[in-house]
Write a protein that holds these residues in place. Structure first.
Motif, PDB file in Angstrom:
ATOM      1  N   ASP A 119      48.939   5.784  20.809  1.00 48.47           N
ATOM      2  CA  ASP A 119      48.041   6.150  21.902  1.00 48.47           C
ATOM      3  C   ASP A 119      46.622   5.734  21.495  1.00 48.47           C
ATOM      4  N   ASN A 120      46.111   4.718  22.159  1.00 53.11           N
ATOM      5  CA  ASN A 120      44.831   4.147  21.706  1.00 53.11           C
ATOM      6  C   ASN A 120      43.656   5.089  21.891  1.00 53.11           C
ATOM      7  N   TYR A 121      43.723   5.922  22.938  1.00 53.76           N
ATOM      8  CA  TYR A 121      42.596   6.846  23.168  1.00 53.76           C
ATOM      9  C   TYR A 121      42.528   7.898  22.065  1.00 53.76           C
TER      10      TYR A 121
ATOM     11  N   LYS B 289      43.860   7.451  19.001  1.00 55.27           N
ATOM     12  CA  LYS B 289      43.639   6.767  17.721  1.00 55.27           C
ATOM     13  C   LYS B 289      42.163   6.442  17.488  1.00 55.27           C
ATOM     14  N   ARG B 290      41.481   6.035  18.568  1.00 53.65           N
ATOM     15  CA  ARG B 290      40.099   5.612  18.340  1.00 53.65           C
ATOM     16  C   ARG B 290      39.206   6.783  17.940  1.00 53.65           C
TER      17      ARG B 290
ATOM     18  N   MET C 229      42.025  -2.853  19.940  1.00 52.95           N
ATOM     19  CA  MET C 229      43.193  -1.975  20.090  1.00 52.95           C
ATOM     20  C   MET C 229      43.809  -2.185  21.472  1.00 52.95           C
ATOM     21  N   THR C 230      45.112  -2.346  21.508  1.00 53.74           N
ATOM     22  CA  THR C 230      45.780  -2.505  22.797  1.00 53.74           C
ATOM     23  C   THR C 230      45.723  -1.188  23.562  1.00 53.74           C
ATOM     24  N   ASN C 231      45.384  -1.300  24.810  1.00 52.55           N
ATOM     25  CA  ASN C 231      45.394  -0.099  25.639  1.00 52.55           C
ATOM     26  C   ASN C 231      46.760   0.023  26.307  1.00 52.55           C
ATOM     27  N   VAL C 232      47.520   1.001  25.802  1.00 56.96           N
ATOM     28  CA  VAL C 232      48.894   1.134  26.301  1.00 56.96           C
ATOM     29  C   VAL C 232      48.955   1.713  27.713  1.00 56.96           C
ATOM     30  N   TYR C 233      47.834   2.192  28.188  1.00 64.02           N
ATOM     31  CA  TYR C 233      47.806   2.760  29.543  1.00 64.02           C
ATOM     32  C   TYR C 233      47.301   1.756  30.577  1.00 64.02           C
TER      33      TYR C 233
ATOM     34  N   ILE D 152      55.570   7.015  27.822  1.00 65.48           N
ATOM     35  CA  ILE D 152      55.676   6.455  26.475  1.00 65.48           C
ATOM     36  C   ILE D 152      55.711   7.535  25.381  1.00 65.48           C
TER      37      ILE D 152
ATOM     38  N   LYS E 192      54.198  10.584  25.046  1.00 60.04           N
ATOM     39  CA  LYS E 192      53.003  11.328  24.628  1.00 60.04           C
ATOM     40  C   LYS E 192      52.763  12.582  25.468  1.00 60.04           C
TER      41      LYS E 192
END
Lengths: 340, 263, 329
Positions: A118-120, A122-123, B1-5, B233, B235
């Protein structure tokens, strides 16, 4: 070895650190408690020693530092998606070992569950530096020793607050420049025994008796007692569920945003599917779902108990439902059930 | 960073109304999903919803969407040339490779036909892939029937049983729940027959039990779950049933697994 | 036995003329209904030695000790001097501690239990009751005041000449809101429906919000928190044989300073307009005679209300009249 500081030199250190970091710690917000003339202890940004509240457990956990209640994922302009920027600064969090461990629990969901990170999450998570508050006594509802969350060794700085004497073990050299004081012998301590000990159930035994545990009458009581308010889940440092929300701005309907907002498996609507069907309508079933996640299925998936034993769920329940008591009941039921 | 959303834009090529409230949207897309996988479909500022892929080729995908909420209401307002935003495909689909050269029975109730339609069309294009296909489809009433033209086409090659819960004065076909027809279904080699059951929770539960009575092996029964999902995914937690995330391990489950998903 | 007693003085001294000749009853003031437990020993002693061994808890939260011989009043006044001194120590202006209560016209200021105990209360009612007591006692004008922590109005402030009802301005932080709608549902069901849910967040209609603070109590995430304390002042409610009626809102969103000043000013208003030919006149009847407008002008003299305050332009008392409102079969 540790460095001993007085309040002034500790505040100097915070000042130096604040150039590159936002610093969070438990704080006391005067008059912000739900009841009149009471305070709210929660996580907030601090700039000096006196801002840190060390005598009371925070009602909300430090999870909101890296996982805000409302987080914008995209801004929309016409049909374009734009990701919001974030602050350049790093994040320092003063927290007790249980709460530090809760970050590792959240990591499992946001970084390790499923094929994507989850990039949000992780950052923000990548910015975190752990400043552990030494906790050797805990509070009356703590049971971190029982959940194995009483220790956290992978810290950046470990801090003992002894009235106005502050001793730090600066493990991460990146921070040594900020701390100047007398070098002293210092061995960080962790709590070894809580007032409350809870025996967690054996997860293999639950797996073998799943239907027995799930359909056990112990849950029925909570259908009557629980009011499904969700306080236990929002105060929990390991609860991670969220819902997506899209909105358009009232004053400019062409623009809007997509955000995610904490959700609670205890609150109505959590399982609603299109067309009106929902699952776990009984509050006892929701209680079972939550409790089993904390002590059983998460562990089955990730190999570690989700609950960190902070006891906040017990502290905040307006109906005086004790999670600790439920865990004991489950363990009892599982042990008894197996012998049958 | 890839945005998975981050979704991608997909143009609506055509819209085929199936019923008053079910429309099939064909989107320009080169996504090649597994049968039974789903997409997160959104309209910016309105919202996102998980939608199963009802059919696909290497040029388009089809989504059959029932108008039942804020997002799907808004999708129904769209016209060809408009865009939908999609991400995915997500989850595990049906392991069709394992179905080769076997008897297959597909039992679908209502919108449950959508996630299995692509399998039927796959066999329609290539009937030799399996030994035999039985199709059992049920709808609430004649006006709720989906994919009527396709069902007609399937009848040319396969055993198709179409039923409605309640007929009307013009309805001359079968009436009754799908489960009613399972005991009399022609099944040869029941221990080597694959059964796919998709539909409302109650229909799936009882249809599976009927198939078990017919000697179908648990490990040969496949179902697909519908759950609330916000992320798709693993989460957001909405679709979790005990230790199982429907979006990750499902939505397609083998019966040996699905029977353990207690709620 | 000769009994030559000035009943006016006796009544002023907080004793009562009872149905039994020569026998009186004493009313102990308990401002805010909150009494230090040490005084119970005195009350007990009087009831046992001088009274009939019972004590009556009054509707205004005082203690009434019945069955006392009028001859014993001086002795009893001496016995209660620690209670009177207690009031004096709190700041109530009393000259003679040994002479019993100096006045009885202005009744005990009653209060609900308030925020020392009750989760709904928006302020410490005991403290405010005592502040009012200090301001208005001793006084002979017949005035009834009660303060209550929230609009549940457990003390029945709506039955008083002046009723003070606690309010709080709820502050909403949308970023903390998880959209559970606990506040919205509760406000609709139990309060005025001032909250609606739009765009996944809560919108509060300030015109419908009565400042009860329920949204703050219901919120699991502290998206709603407390800001300033405010008070609703309801006036001229009463029971009685003429025209019982509920008090109506005079001002909402007043601050404490204004509340106290308005109460003080009301005594000046009474002084100015009371019909002195009568034995006594309740303030409500004075307002009825002189008009709300005049009352408003007088009591708002030198009052600096907060910006948020709203003052009634007109009060339409309906009330109830025994002889007119009942239609019999």
């Amino acid at each position: 070895m540790g460095i001993e500081l007085d309040v002034k030199s500790f505040d100097d250190a915070l000042k130096i650190l604040s150039k590159n970091y936002k610093i969070f710690a438990p704080v006391r917000l005067k008059g912000k408690g739900a009841f009149s003339d009471t305070d709210l202890v929660t996580y907030g940004e601090i700039s000096s020693y006196k801002d840190i509240e060390l005598n009371e457990k925070s009602r909300y956990s430090p999870k909101e530092v890296i996982y805000p209640i409302t987080q914008t994922l995209f801004y929309f302009t016409e049909d374009e998606y734009k990701e919001p920027e974030i602050d350049d600064k790093g994040i320092i969090v003063f927290l007790r070992p249980c709460d530090a461990n809760s970050y590792l629990k959240l990591d499992n969901i946001f970084l390790k569950n499923g094929p994507y990170e989850d990039n949000y999450y992780k950052r923000l998570r990548d910015k975190v530096k752990f400043f552990i508050i030494e906790c050797t006594k805990g509070f009356s509802t703590c049971f971190c020793v029982s959940t194995g969350s009483n220790k956290f060794l992978d810290y950046d700085v470990f801090v003992r607050f002894d009235n106005d004497k502050i001793t730090c073990d600066v493990k991460n050299d990146e921070f040594s420049y900020a701390f100047s004081g007398k070098e002293v012998e210092f061995i960080p301590e962790f709590i070894e025994k809580n007032e409350i000990e809870v025996k967690l159930p054996d997860i293999d035994k639950i797996s073998q008796n799943l239907e027995y545990v799930f359909n056990h009458e112990l849950w029925d009581e909570y259908t009557k007692r629980c009011i499904a308010c969700g306080r236990c889940t929002v105060s929990c440092p390991t609860c991670s569920c969220f819902s997506m929300q899209d909105i358009f701005y009232k004053d400019n309907p062409k623009c809007g945003e997509r955000r995610r907002v904490w959700a609670s498996c205890m609150v109505d609507g959590f399982t609603d599917v299109a067309g009106g069907h929902s699952y776990r309508q009984k509050y006892g079933e929701r209680m079972r779902f939550k409790v089993m996640h904390k002590i059983y299925d998460y562990k089955k998936r990730f190999g570690t108990t989700m609950c960190v034993g902070c006891g906040r769920c017990d502290d905040v329940c307006p109906e005086y439902i004790s999670f600790i008591k439920i865990v004991s009941k489950v363990t009892d039921a599982v042990d008894r059930g197996e012998s049958k | 960073m890839t945005n998975v959303y981050m979704p991608i834009k997909a143009e609506i090529v055509s819209i085929i109304p199936q019923t008053d409230i079910d429309y099939t949207f064909r989107l320009k897309s080169d996504i090649l999903p597994q049968h039974g996988q789903f997409l997160q479909v959104s309209i910016p500022k309105i919202g996102e919803a998980p939608i199963s892929i009802s059919d696909y080729t290497d040029e388009y995908i089809e989504l059959t969407i029932r108008k039942v909420g804020t997002v799907t209401d808004a999708i129904h307002e769209l016209k060809p040339g408009d865009f939908l935003f999609i991400r995915g495909p997500y989850g595990h689909g049906f392991p069709v490779e394992d179905f080769k050269n076997k008897n297959v029975v597909i039992a679908a109730g209502g919108t449950g036909l959508a996630p299995v339609k692509s399998i039927i069309n796959r066999y329609n294009r290539n009937p030799k892939e399996i030994k035999k296909l039985n199709i059992l489809v049920g709808f609430k009433s004649p006006k709720d029937i989906l994919f009527e033209d396709e069902i007609k086409k399937w009848k040319e090659k396969f055993d198709v049983l179409l039923t409605v819960d309640n007929g009307d004065e013009t309805w001359k076909g079968n009436t009754g729940l799908i489960t009613k027809f399972i005991p009399d279904l022609k099944i040869e080699n029941s221990d080597d027959t694959i059964v796919i059951v998709v539909g409302p929770p109650m229909m799936m539960k009882f249809a599976c039990l009927e198939f078990l009575k017919r000697g179908i092996l648990e490990e040969n029964i496949w179902v697909s779950f519908e759950r609330k999902m916000s992320c798709g995914i693993g989460k957001c937690g909405h679709c979790k049933i005990n230790e199982t995330y429907v979006c990750l391990e499902g939505p397609v489950f083998n019966y040996t697994k699905s029977k353990q998903l207690l709620d | 036995m000769i009994l030559d007693i000035d009943t006016k003085l006796l009544k002023k001294n907080a004793y009562r003329v009872t149905k039994q000749r020569g026998i009186t009853a004493l009313r102990i003031r308990v401002p805010g209904g909150d009494l230090n437990i040490k005084y119970l020993d005195i009350i007990k002693e009087i009831a046992e030695k001088y009274g009939n061994g019972t004590v009556h808890i009054t509707t205004r939260q005082g203690f009434e000790i019945p069955g006392i011989s009028m001859e014993k009043i001086d002795e009893i006044n001496e016995l209660i001097s620690p209670i009177i001194r207690g009031l004096k120590d709190e700041g109530v202006q009393i000259e003679d501690e040994e002479g019993g209560y100096p006045a009885a016209g202005t009744r005990n200021v009653s209060a609900c239990i308030g925020n020392r105990v009750c989760p709904f209360a928006n302020y410490d009612t005991t403290v405010l009751a005592l502040k009012i007591e200090k301001l208005i006692y001793p006084n002979d004008y017949h005035v009834k005041i009660a303060v209550t922590g929230c609009p549940n109005d457990c003390i029945k402030a709506h039955m008083q000449d002046i009723g003070i009802i606690g309010q709080v301005e709820p502050i909403y932080d949308p970023s903390r809101c998880i959209g559970c709608q606990a506040c919205v549902k509760n406000c609709k069901r139990r309060v005025t429906g001032a909250l609606t849910f739009e765009n996944f967040k809560v919108v509060r209609d300030p015109n419908r919000c009565i400042g009860c603070g329920e949204c703050i109590l219901k919120c699991p995430t502290s998206a709603w928190t407390r800001d300033e304390k405010y008070y609703r002042i309801v006036i001229m409610g009463r029971t009685g044989k003429k025209n019982p009626r509920l008090a109506q809102t005079f001002i909402e969103w007043a601050d404490e300073e204004s509340v106290l000043k308005i109460i003080k000013n009301m005594y000046d208003f009474i002084d100015k307009y009371i019909d002195k030919t009568l034995d006594k006149e309740h303030v409500g009847y004075i307002v009825d005679r002189e008009g709300f407008k005049k009352f408003k002008e007088e009591v708002l003299k030198d009052v600096k209300l907060p910006k948020k305050a709203k003052v009634a332009n007109h009060i339409d008392y309906t009330g109830y009249r025994y002889e007119r409102n009942t239609i019999y079969d």
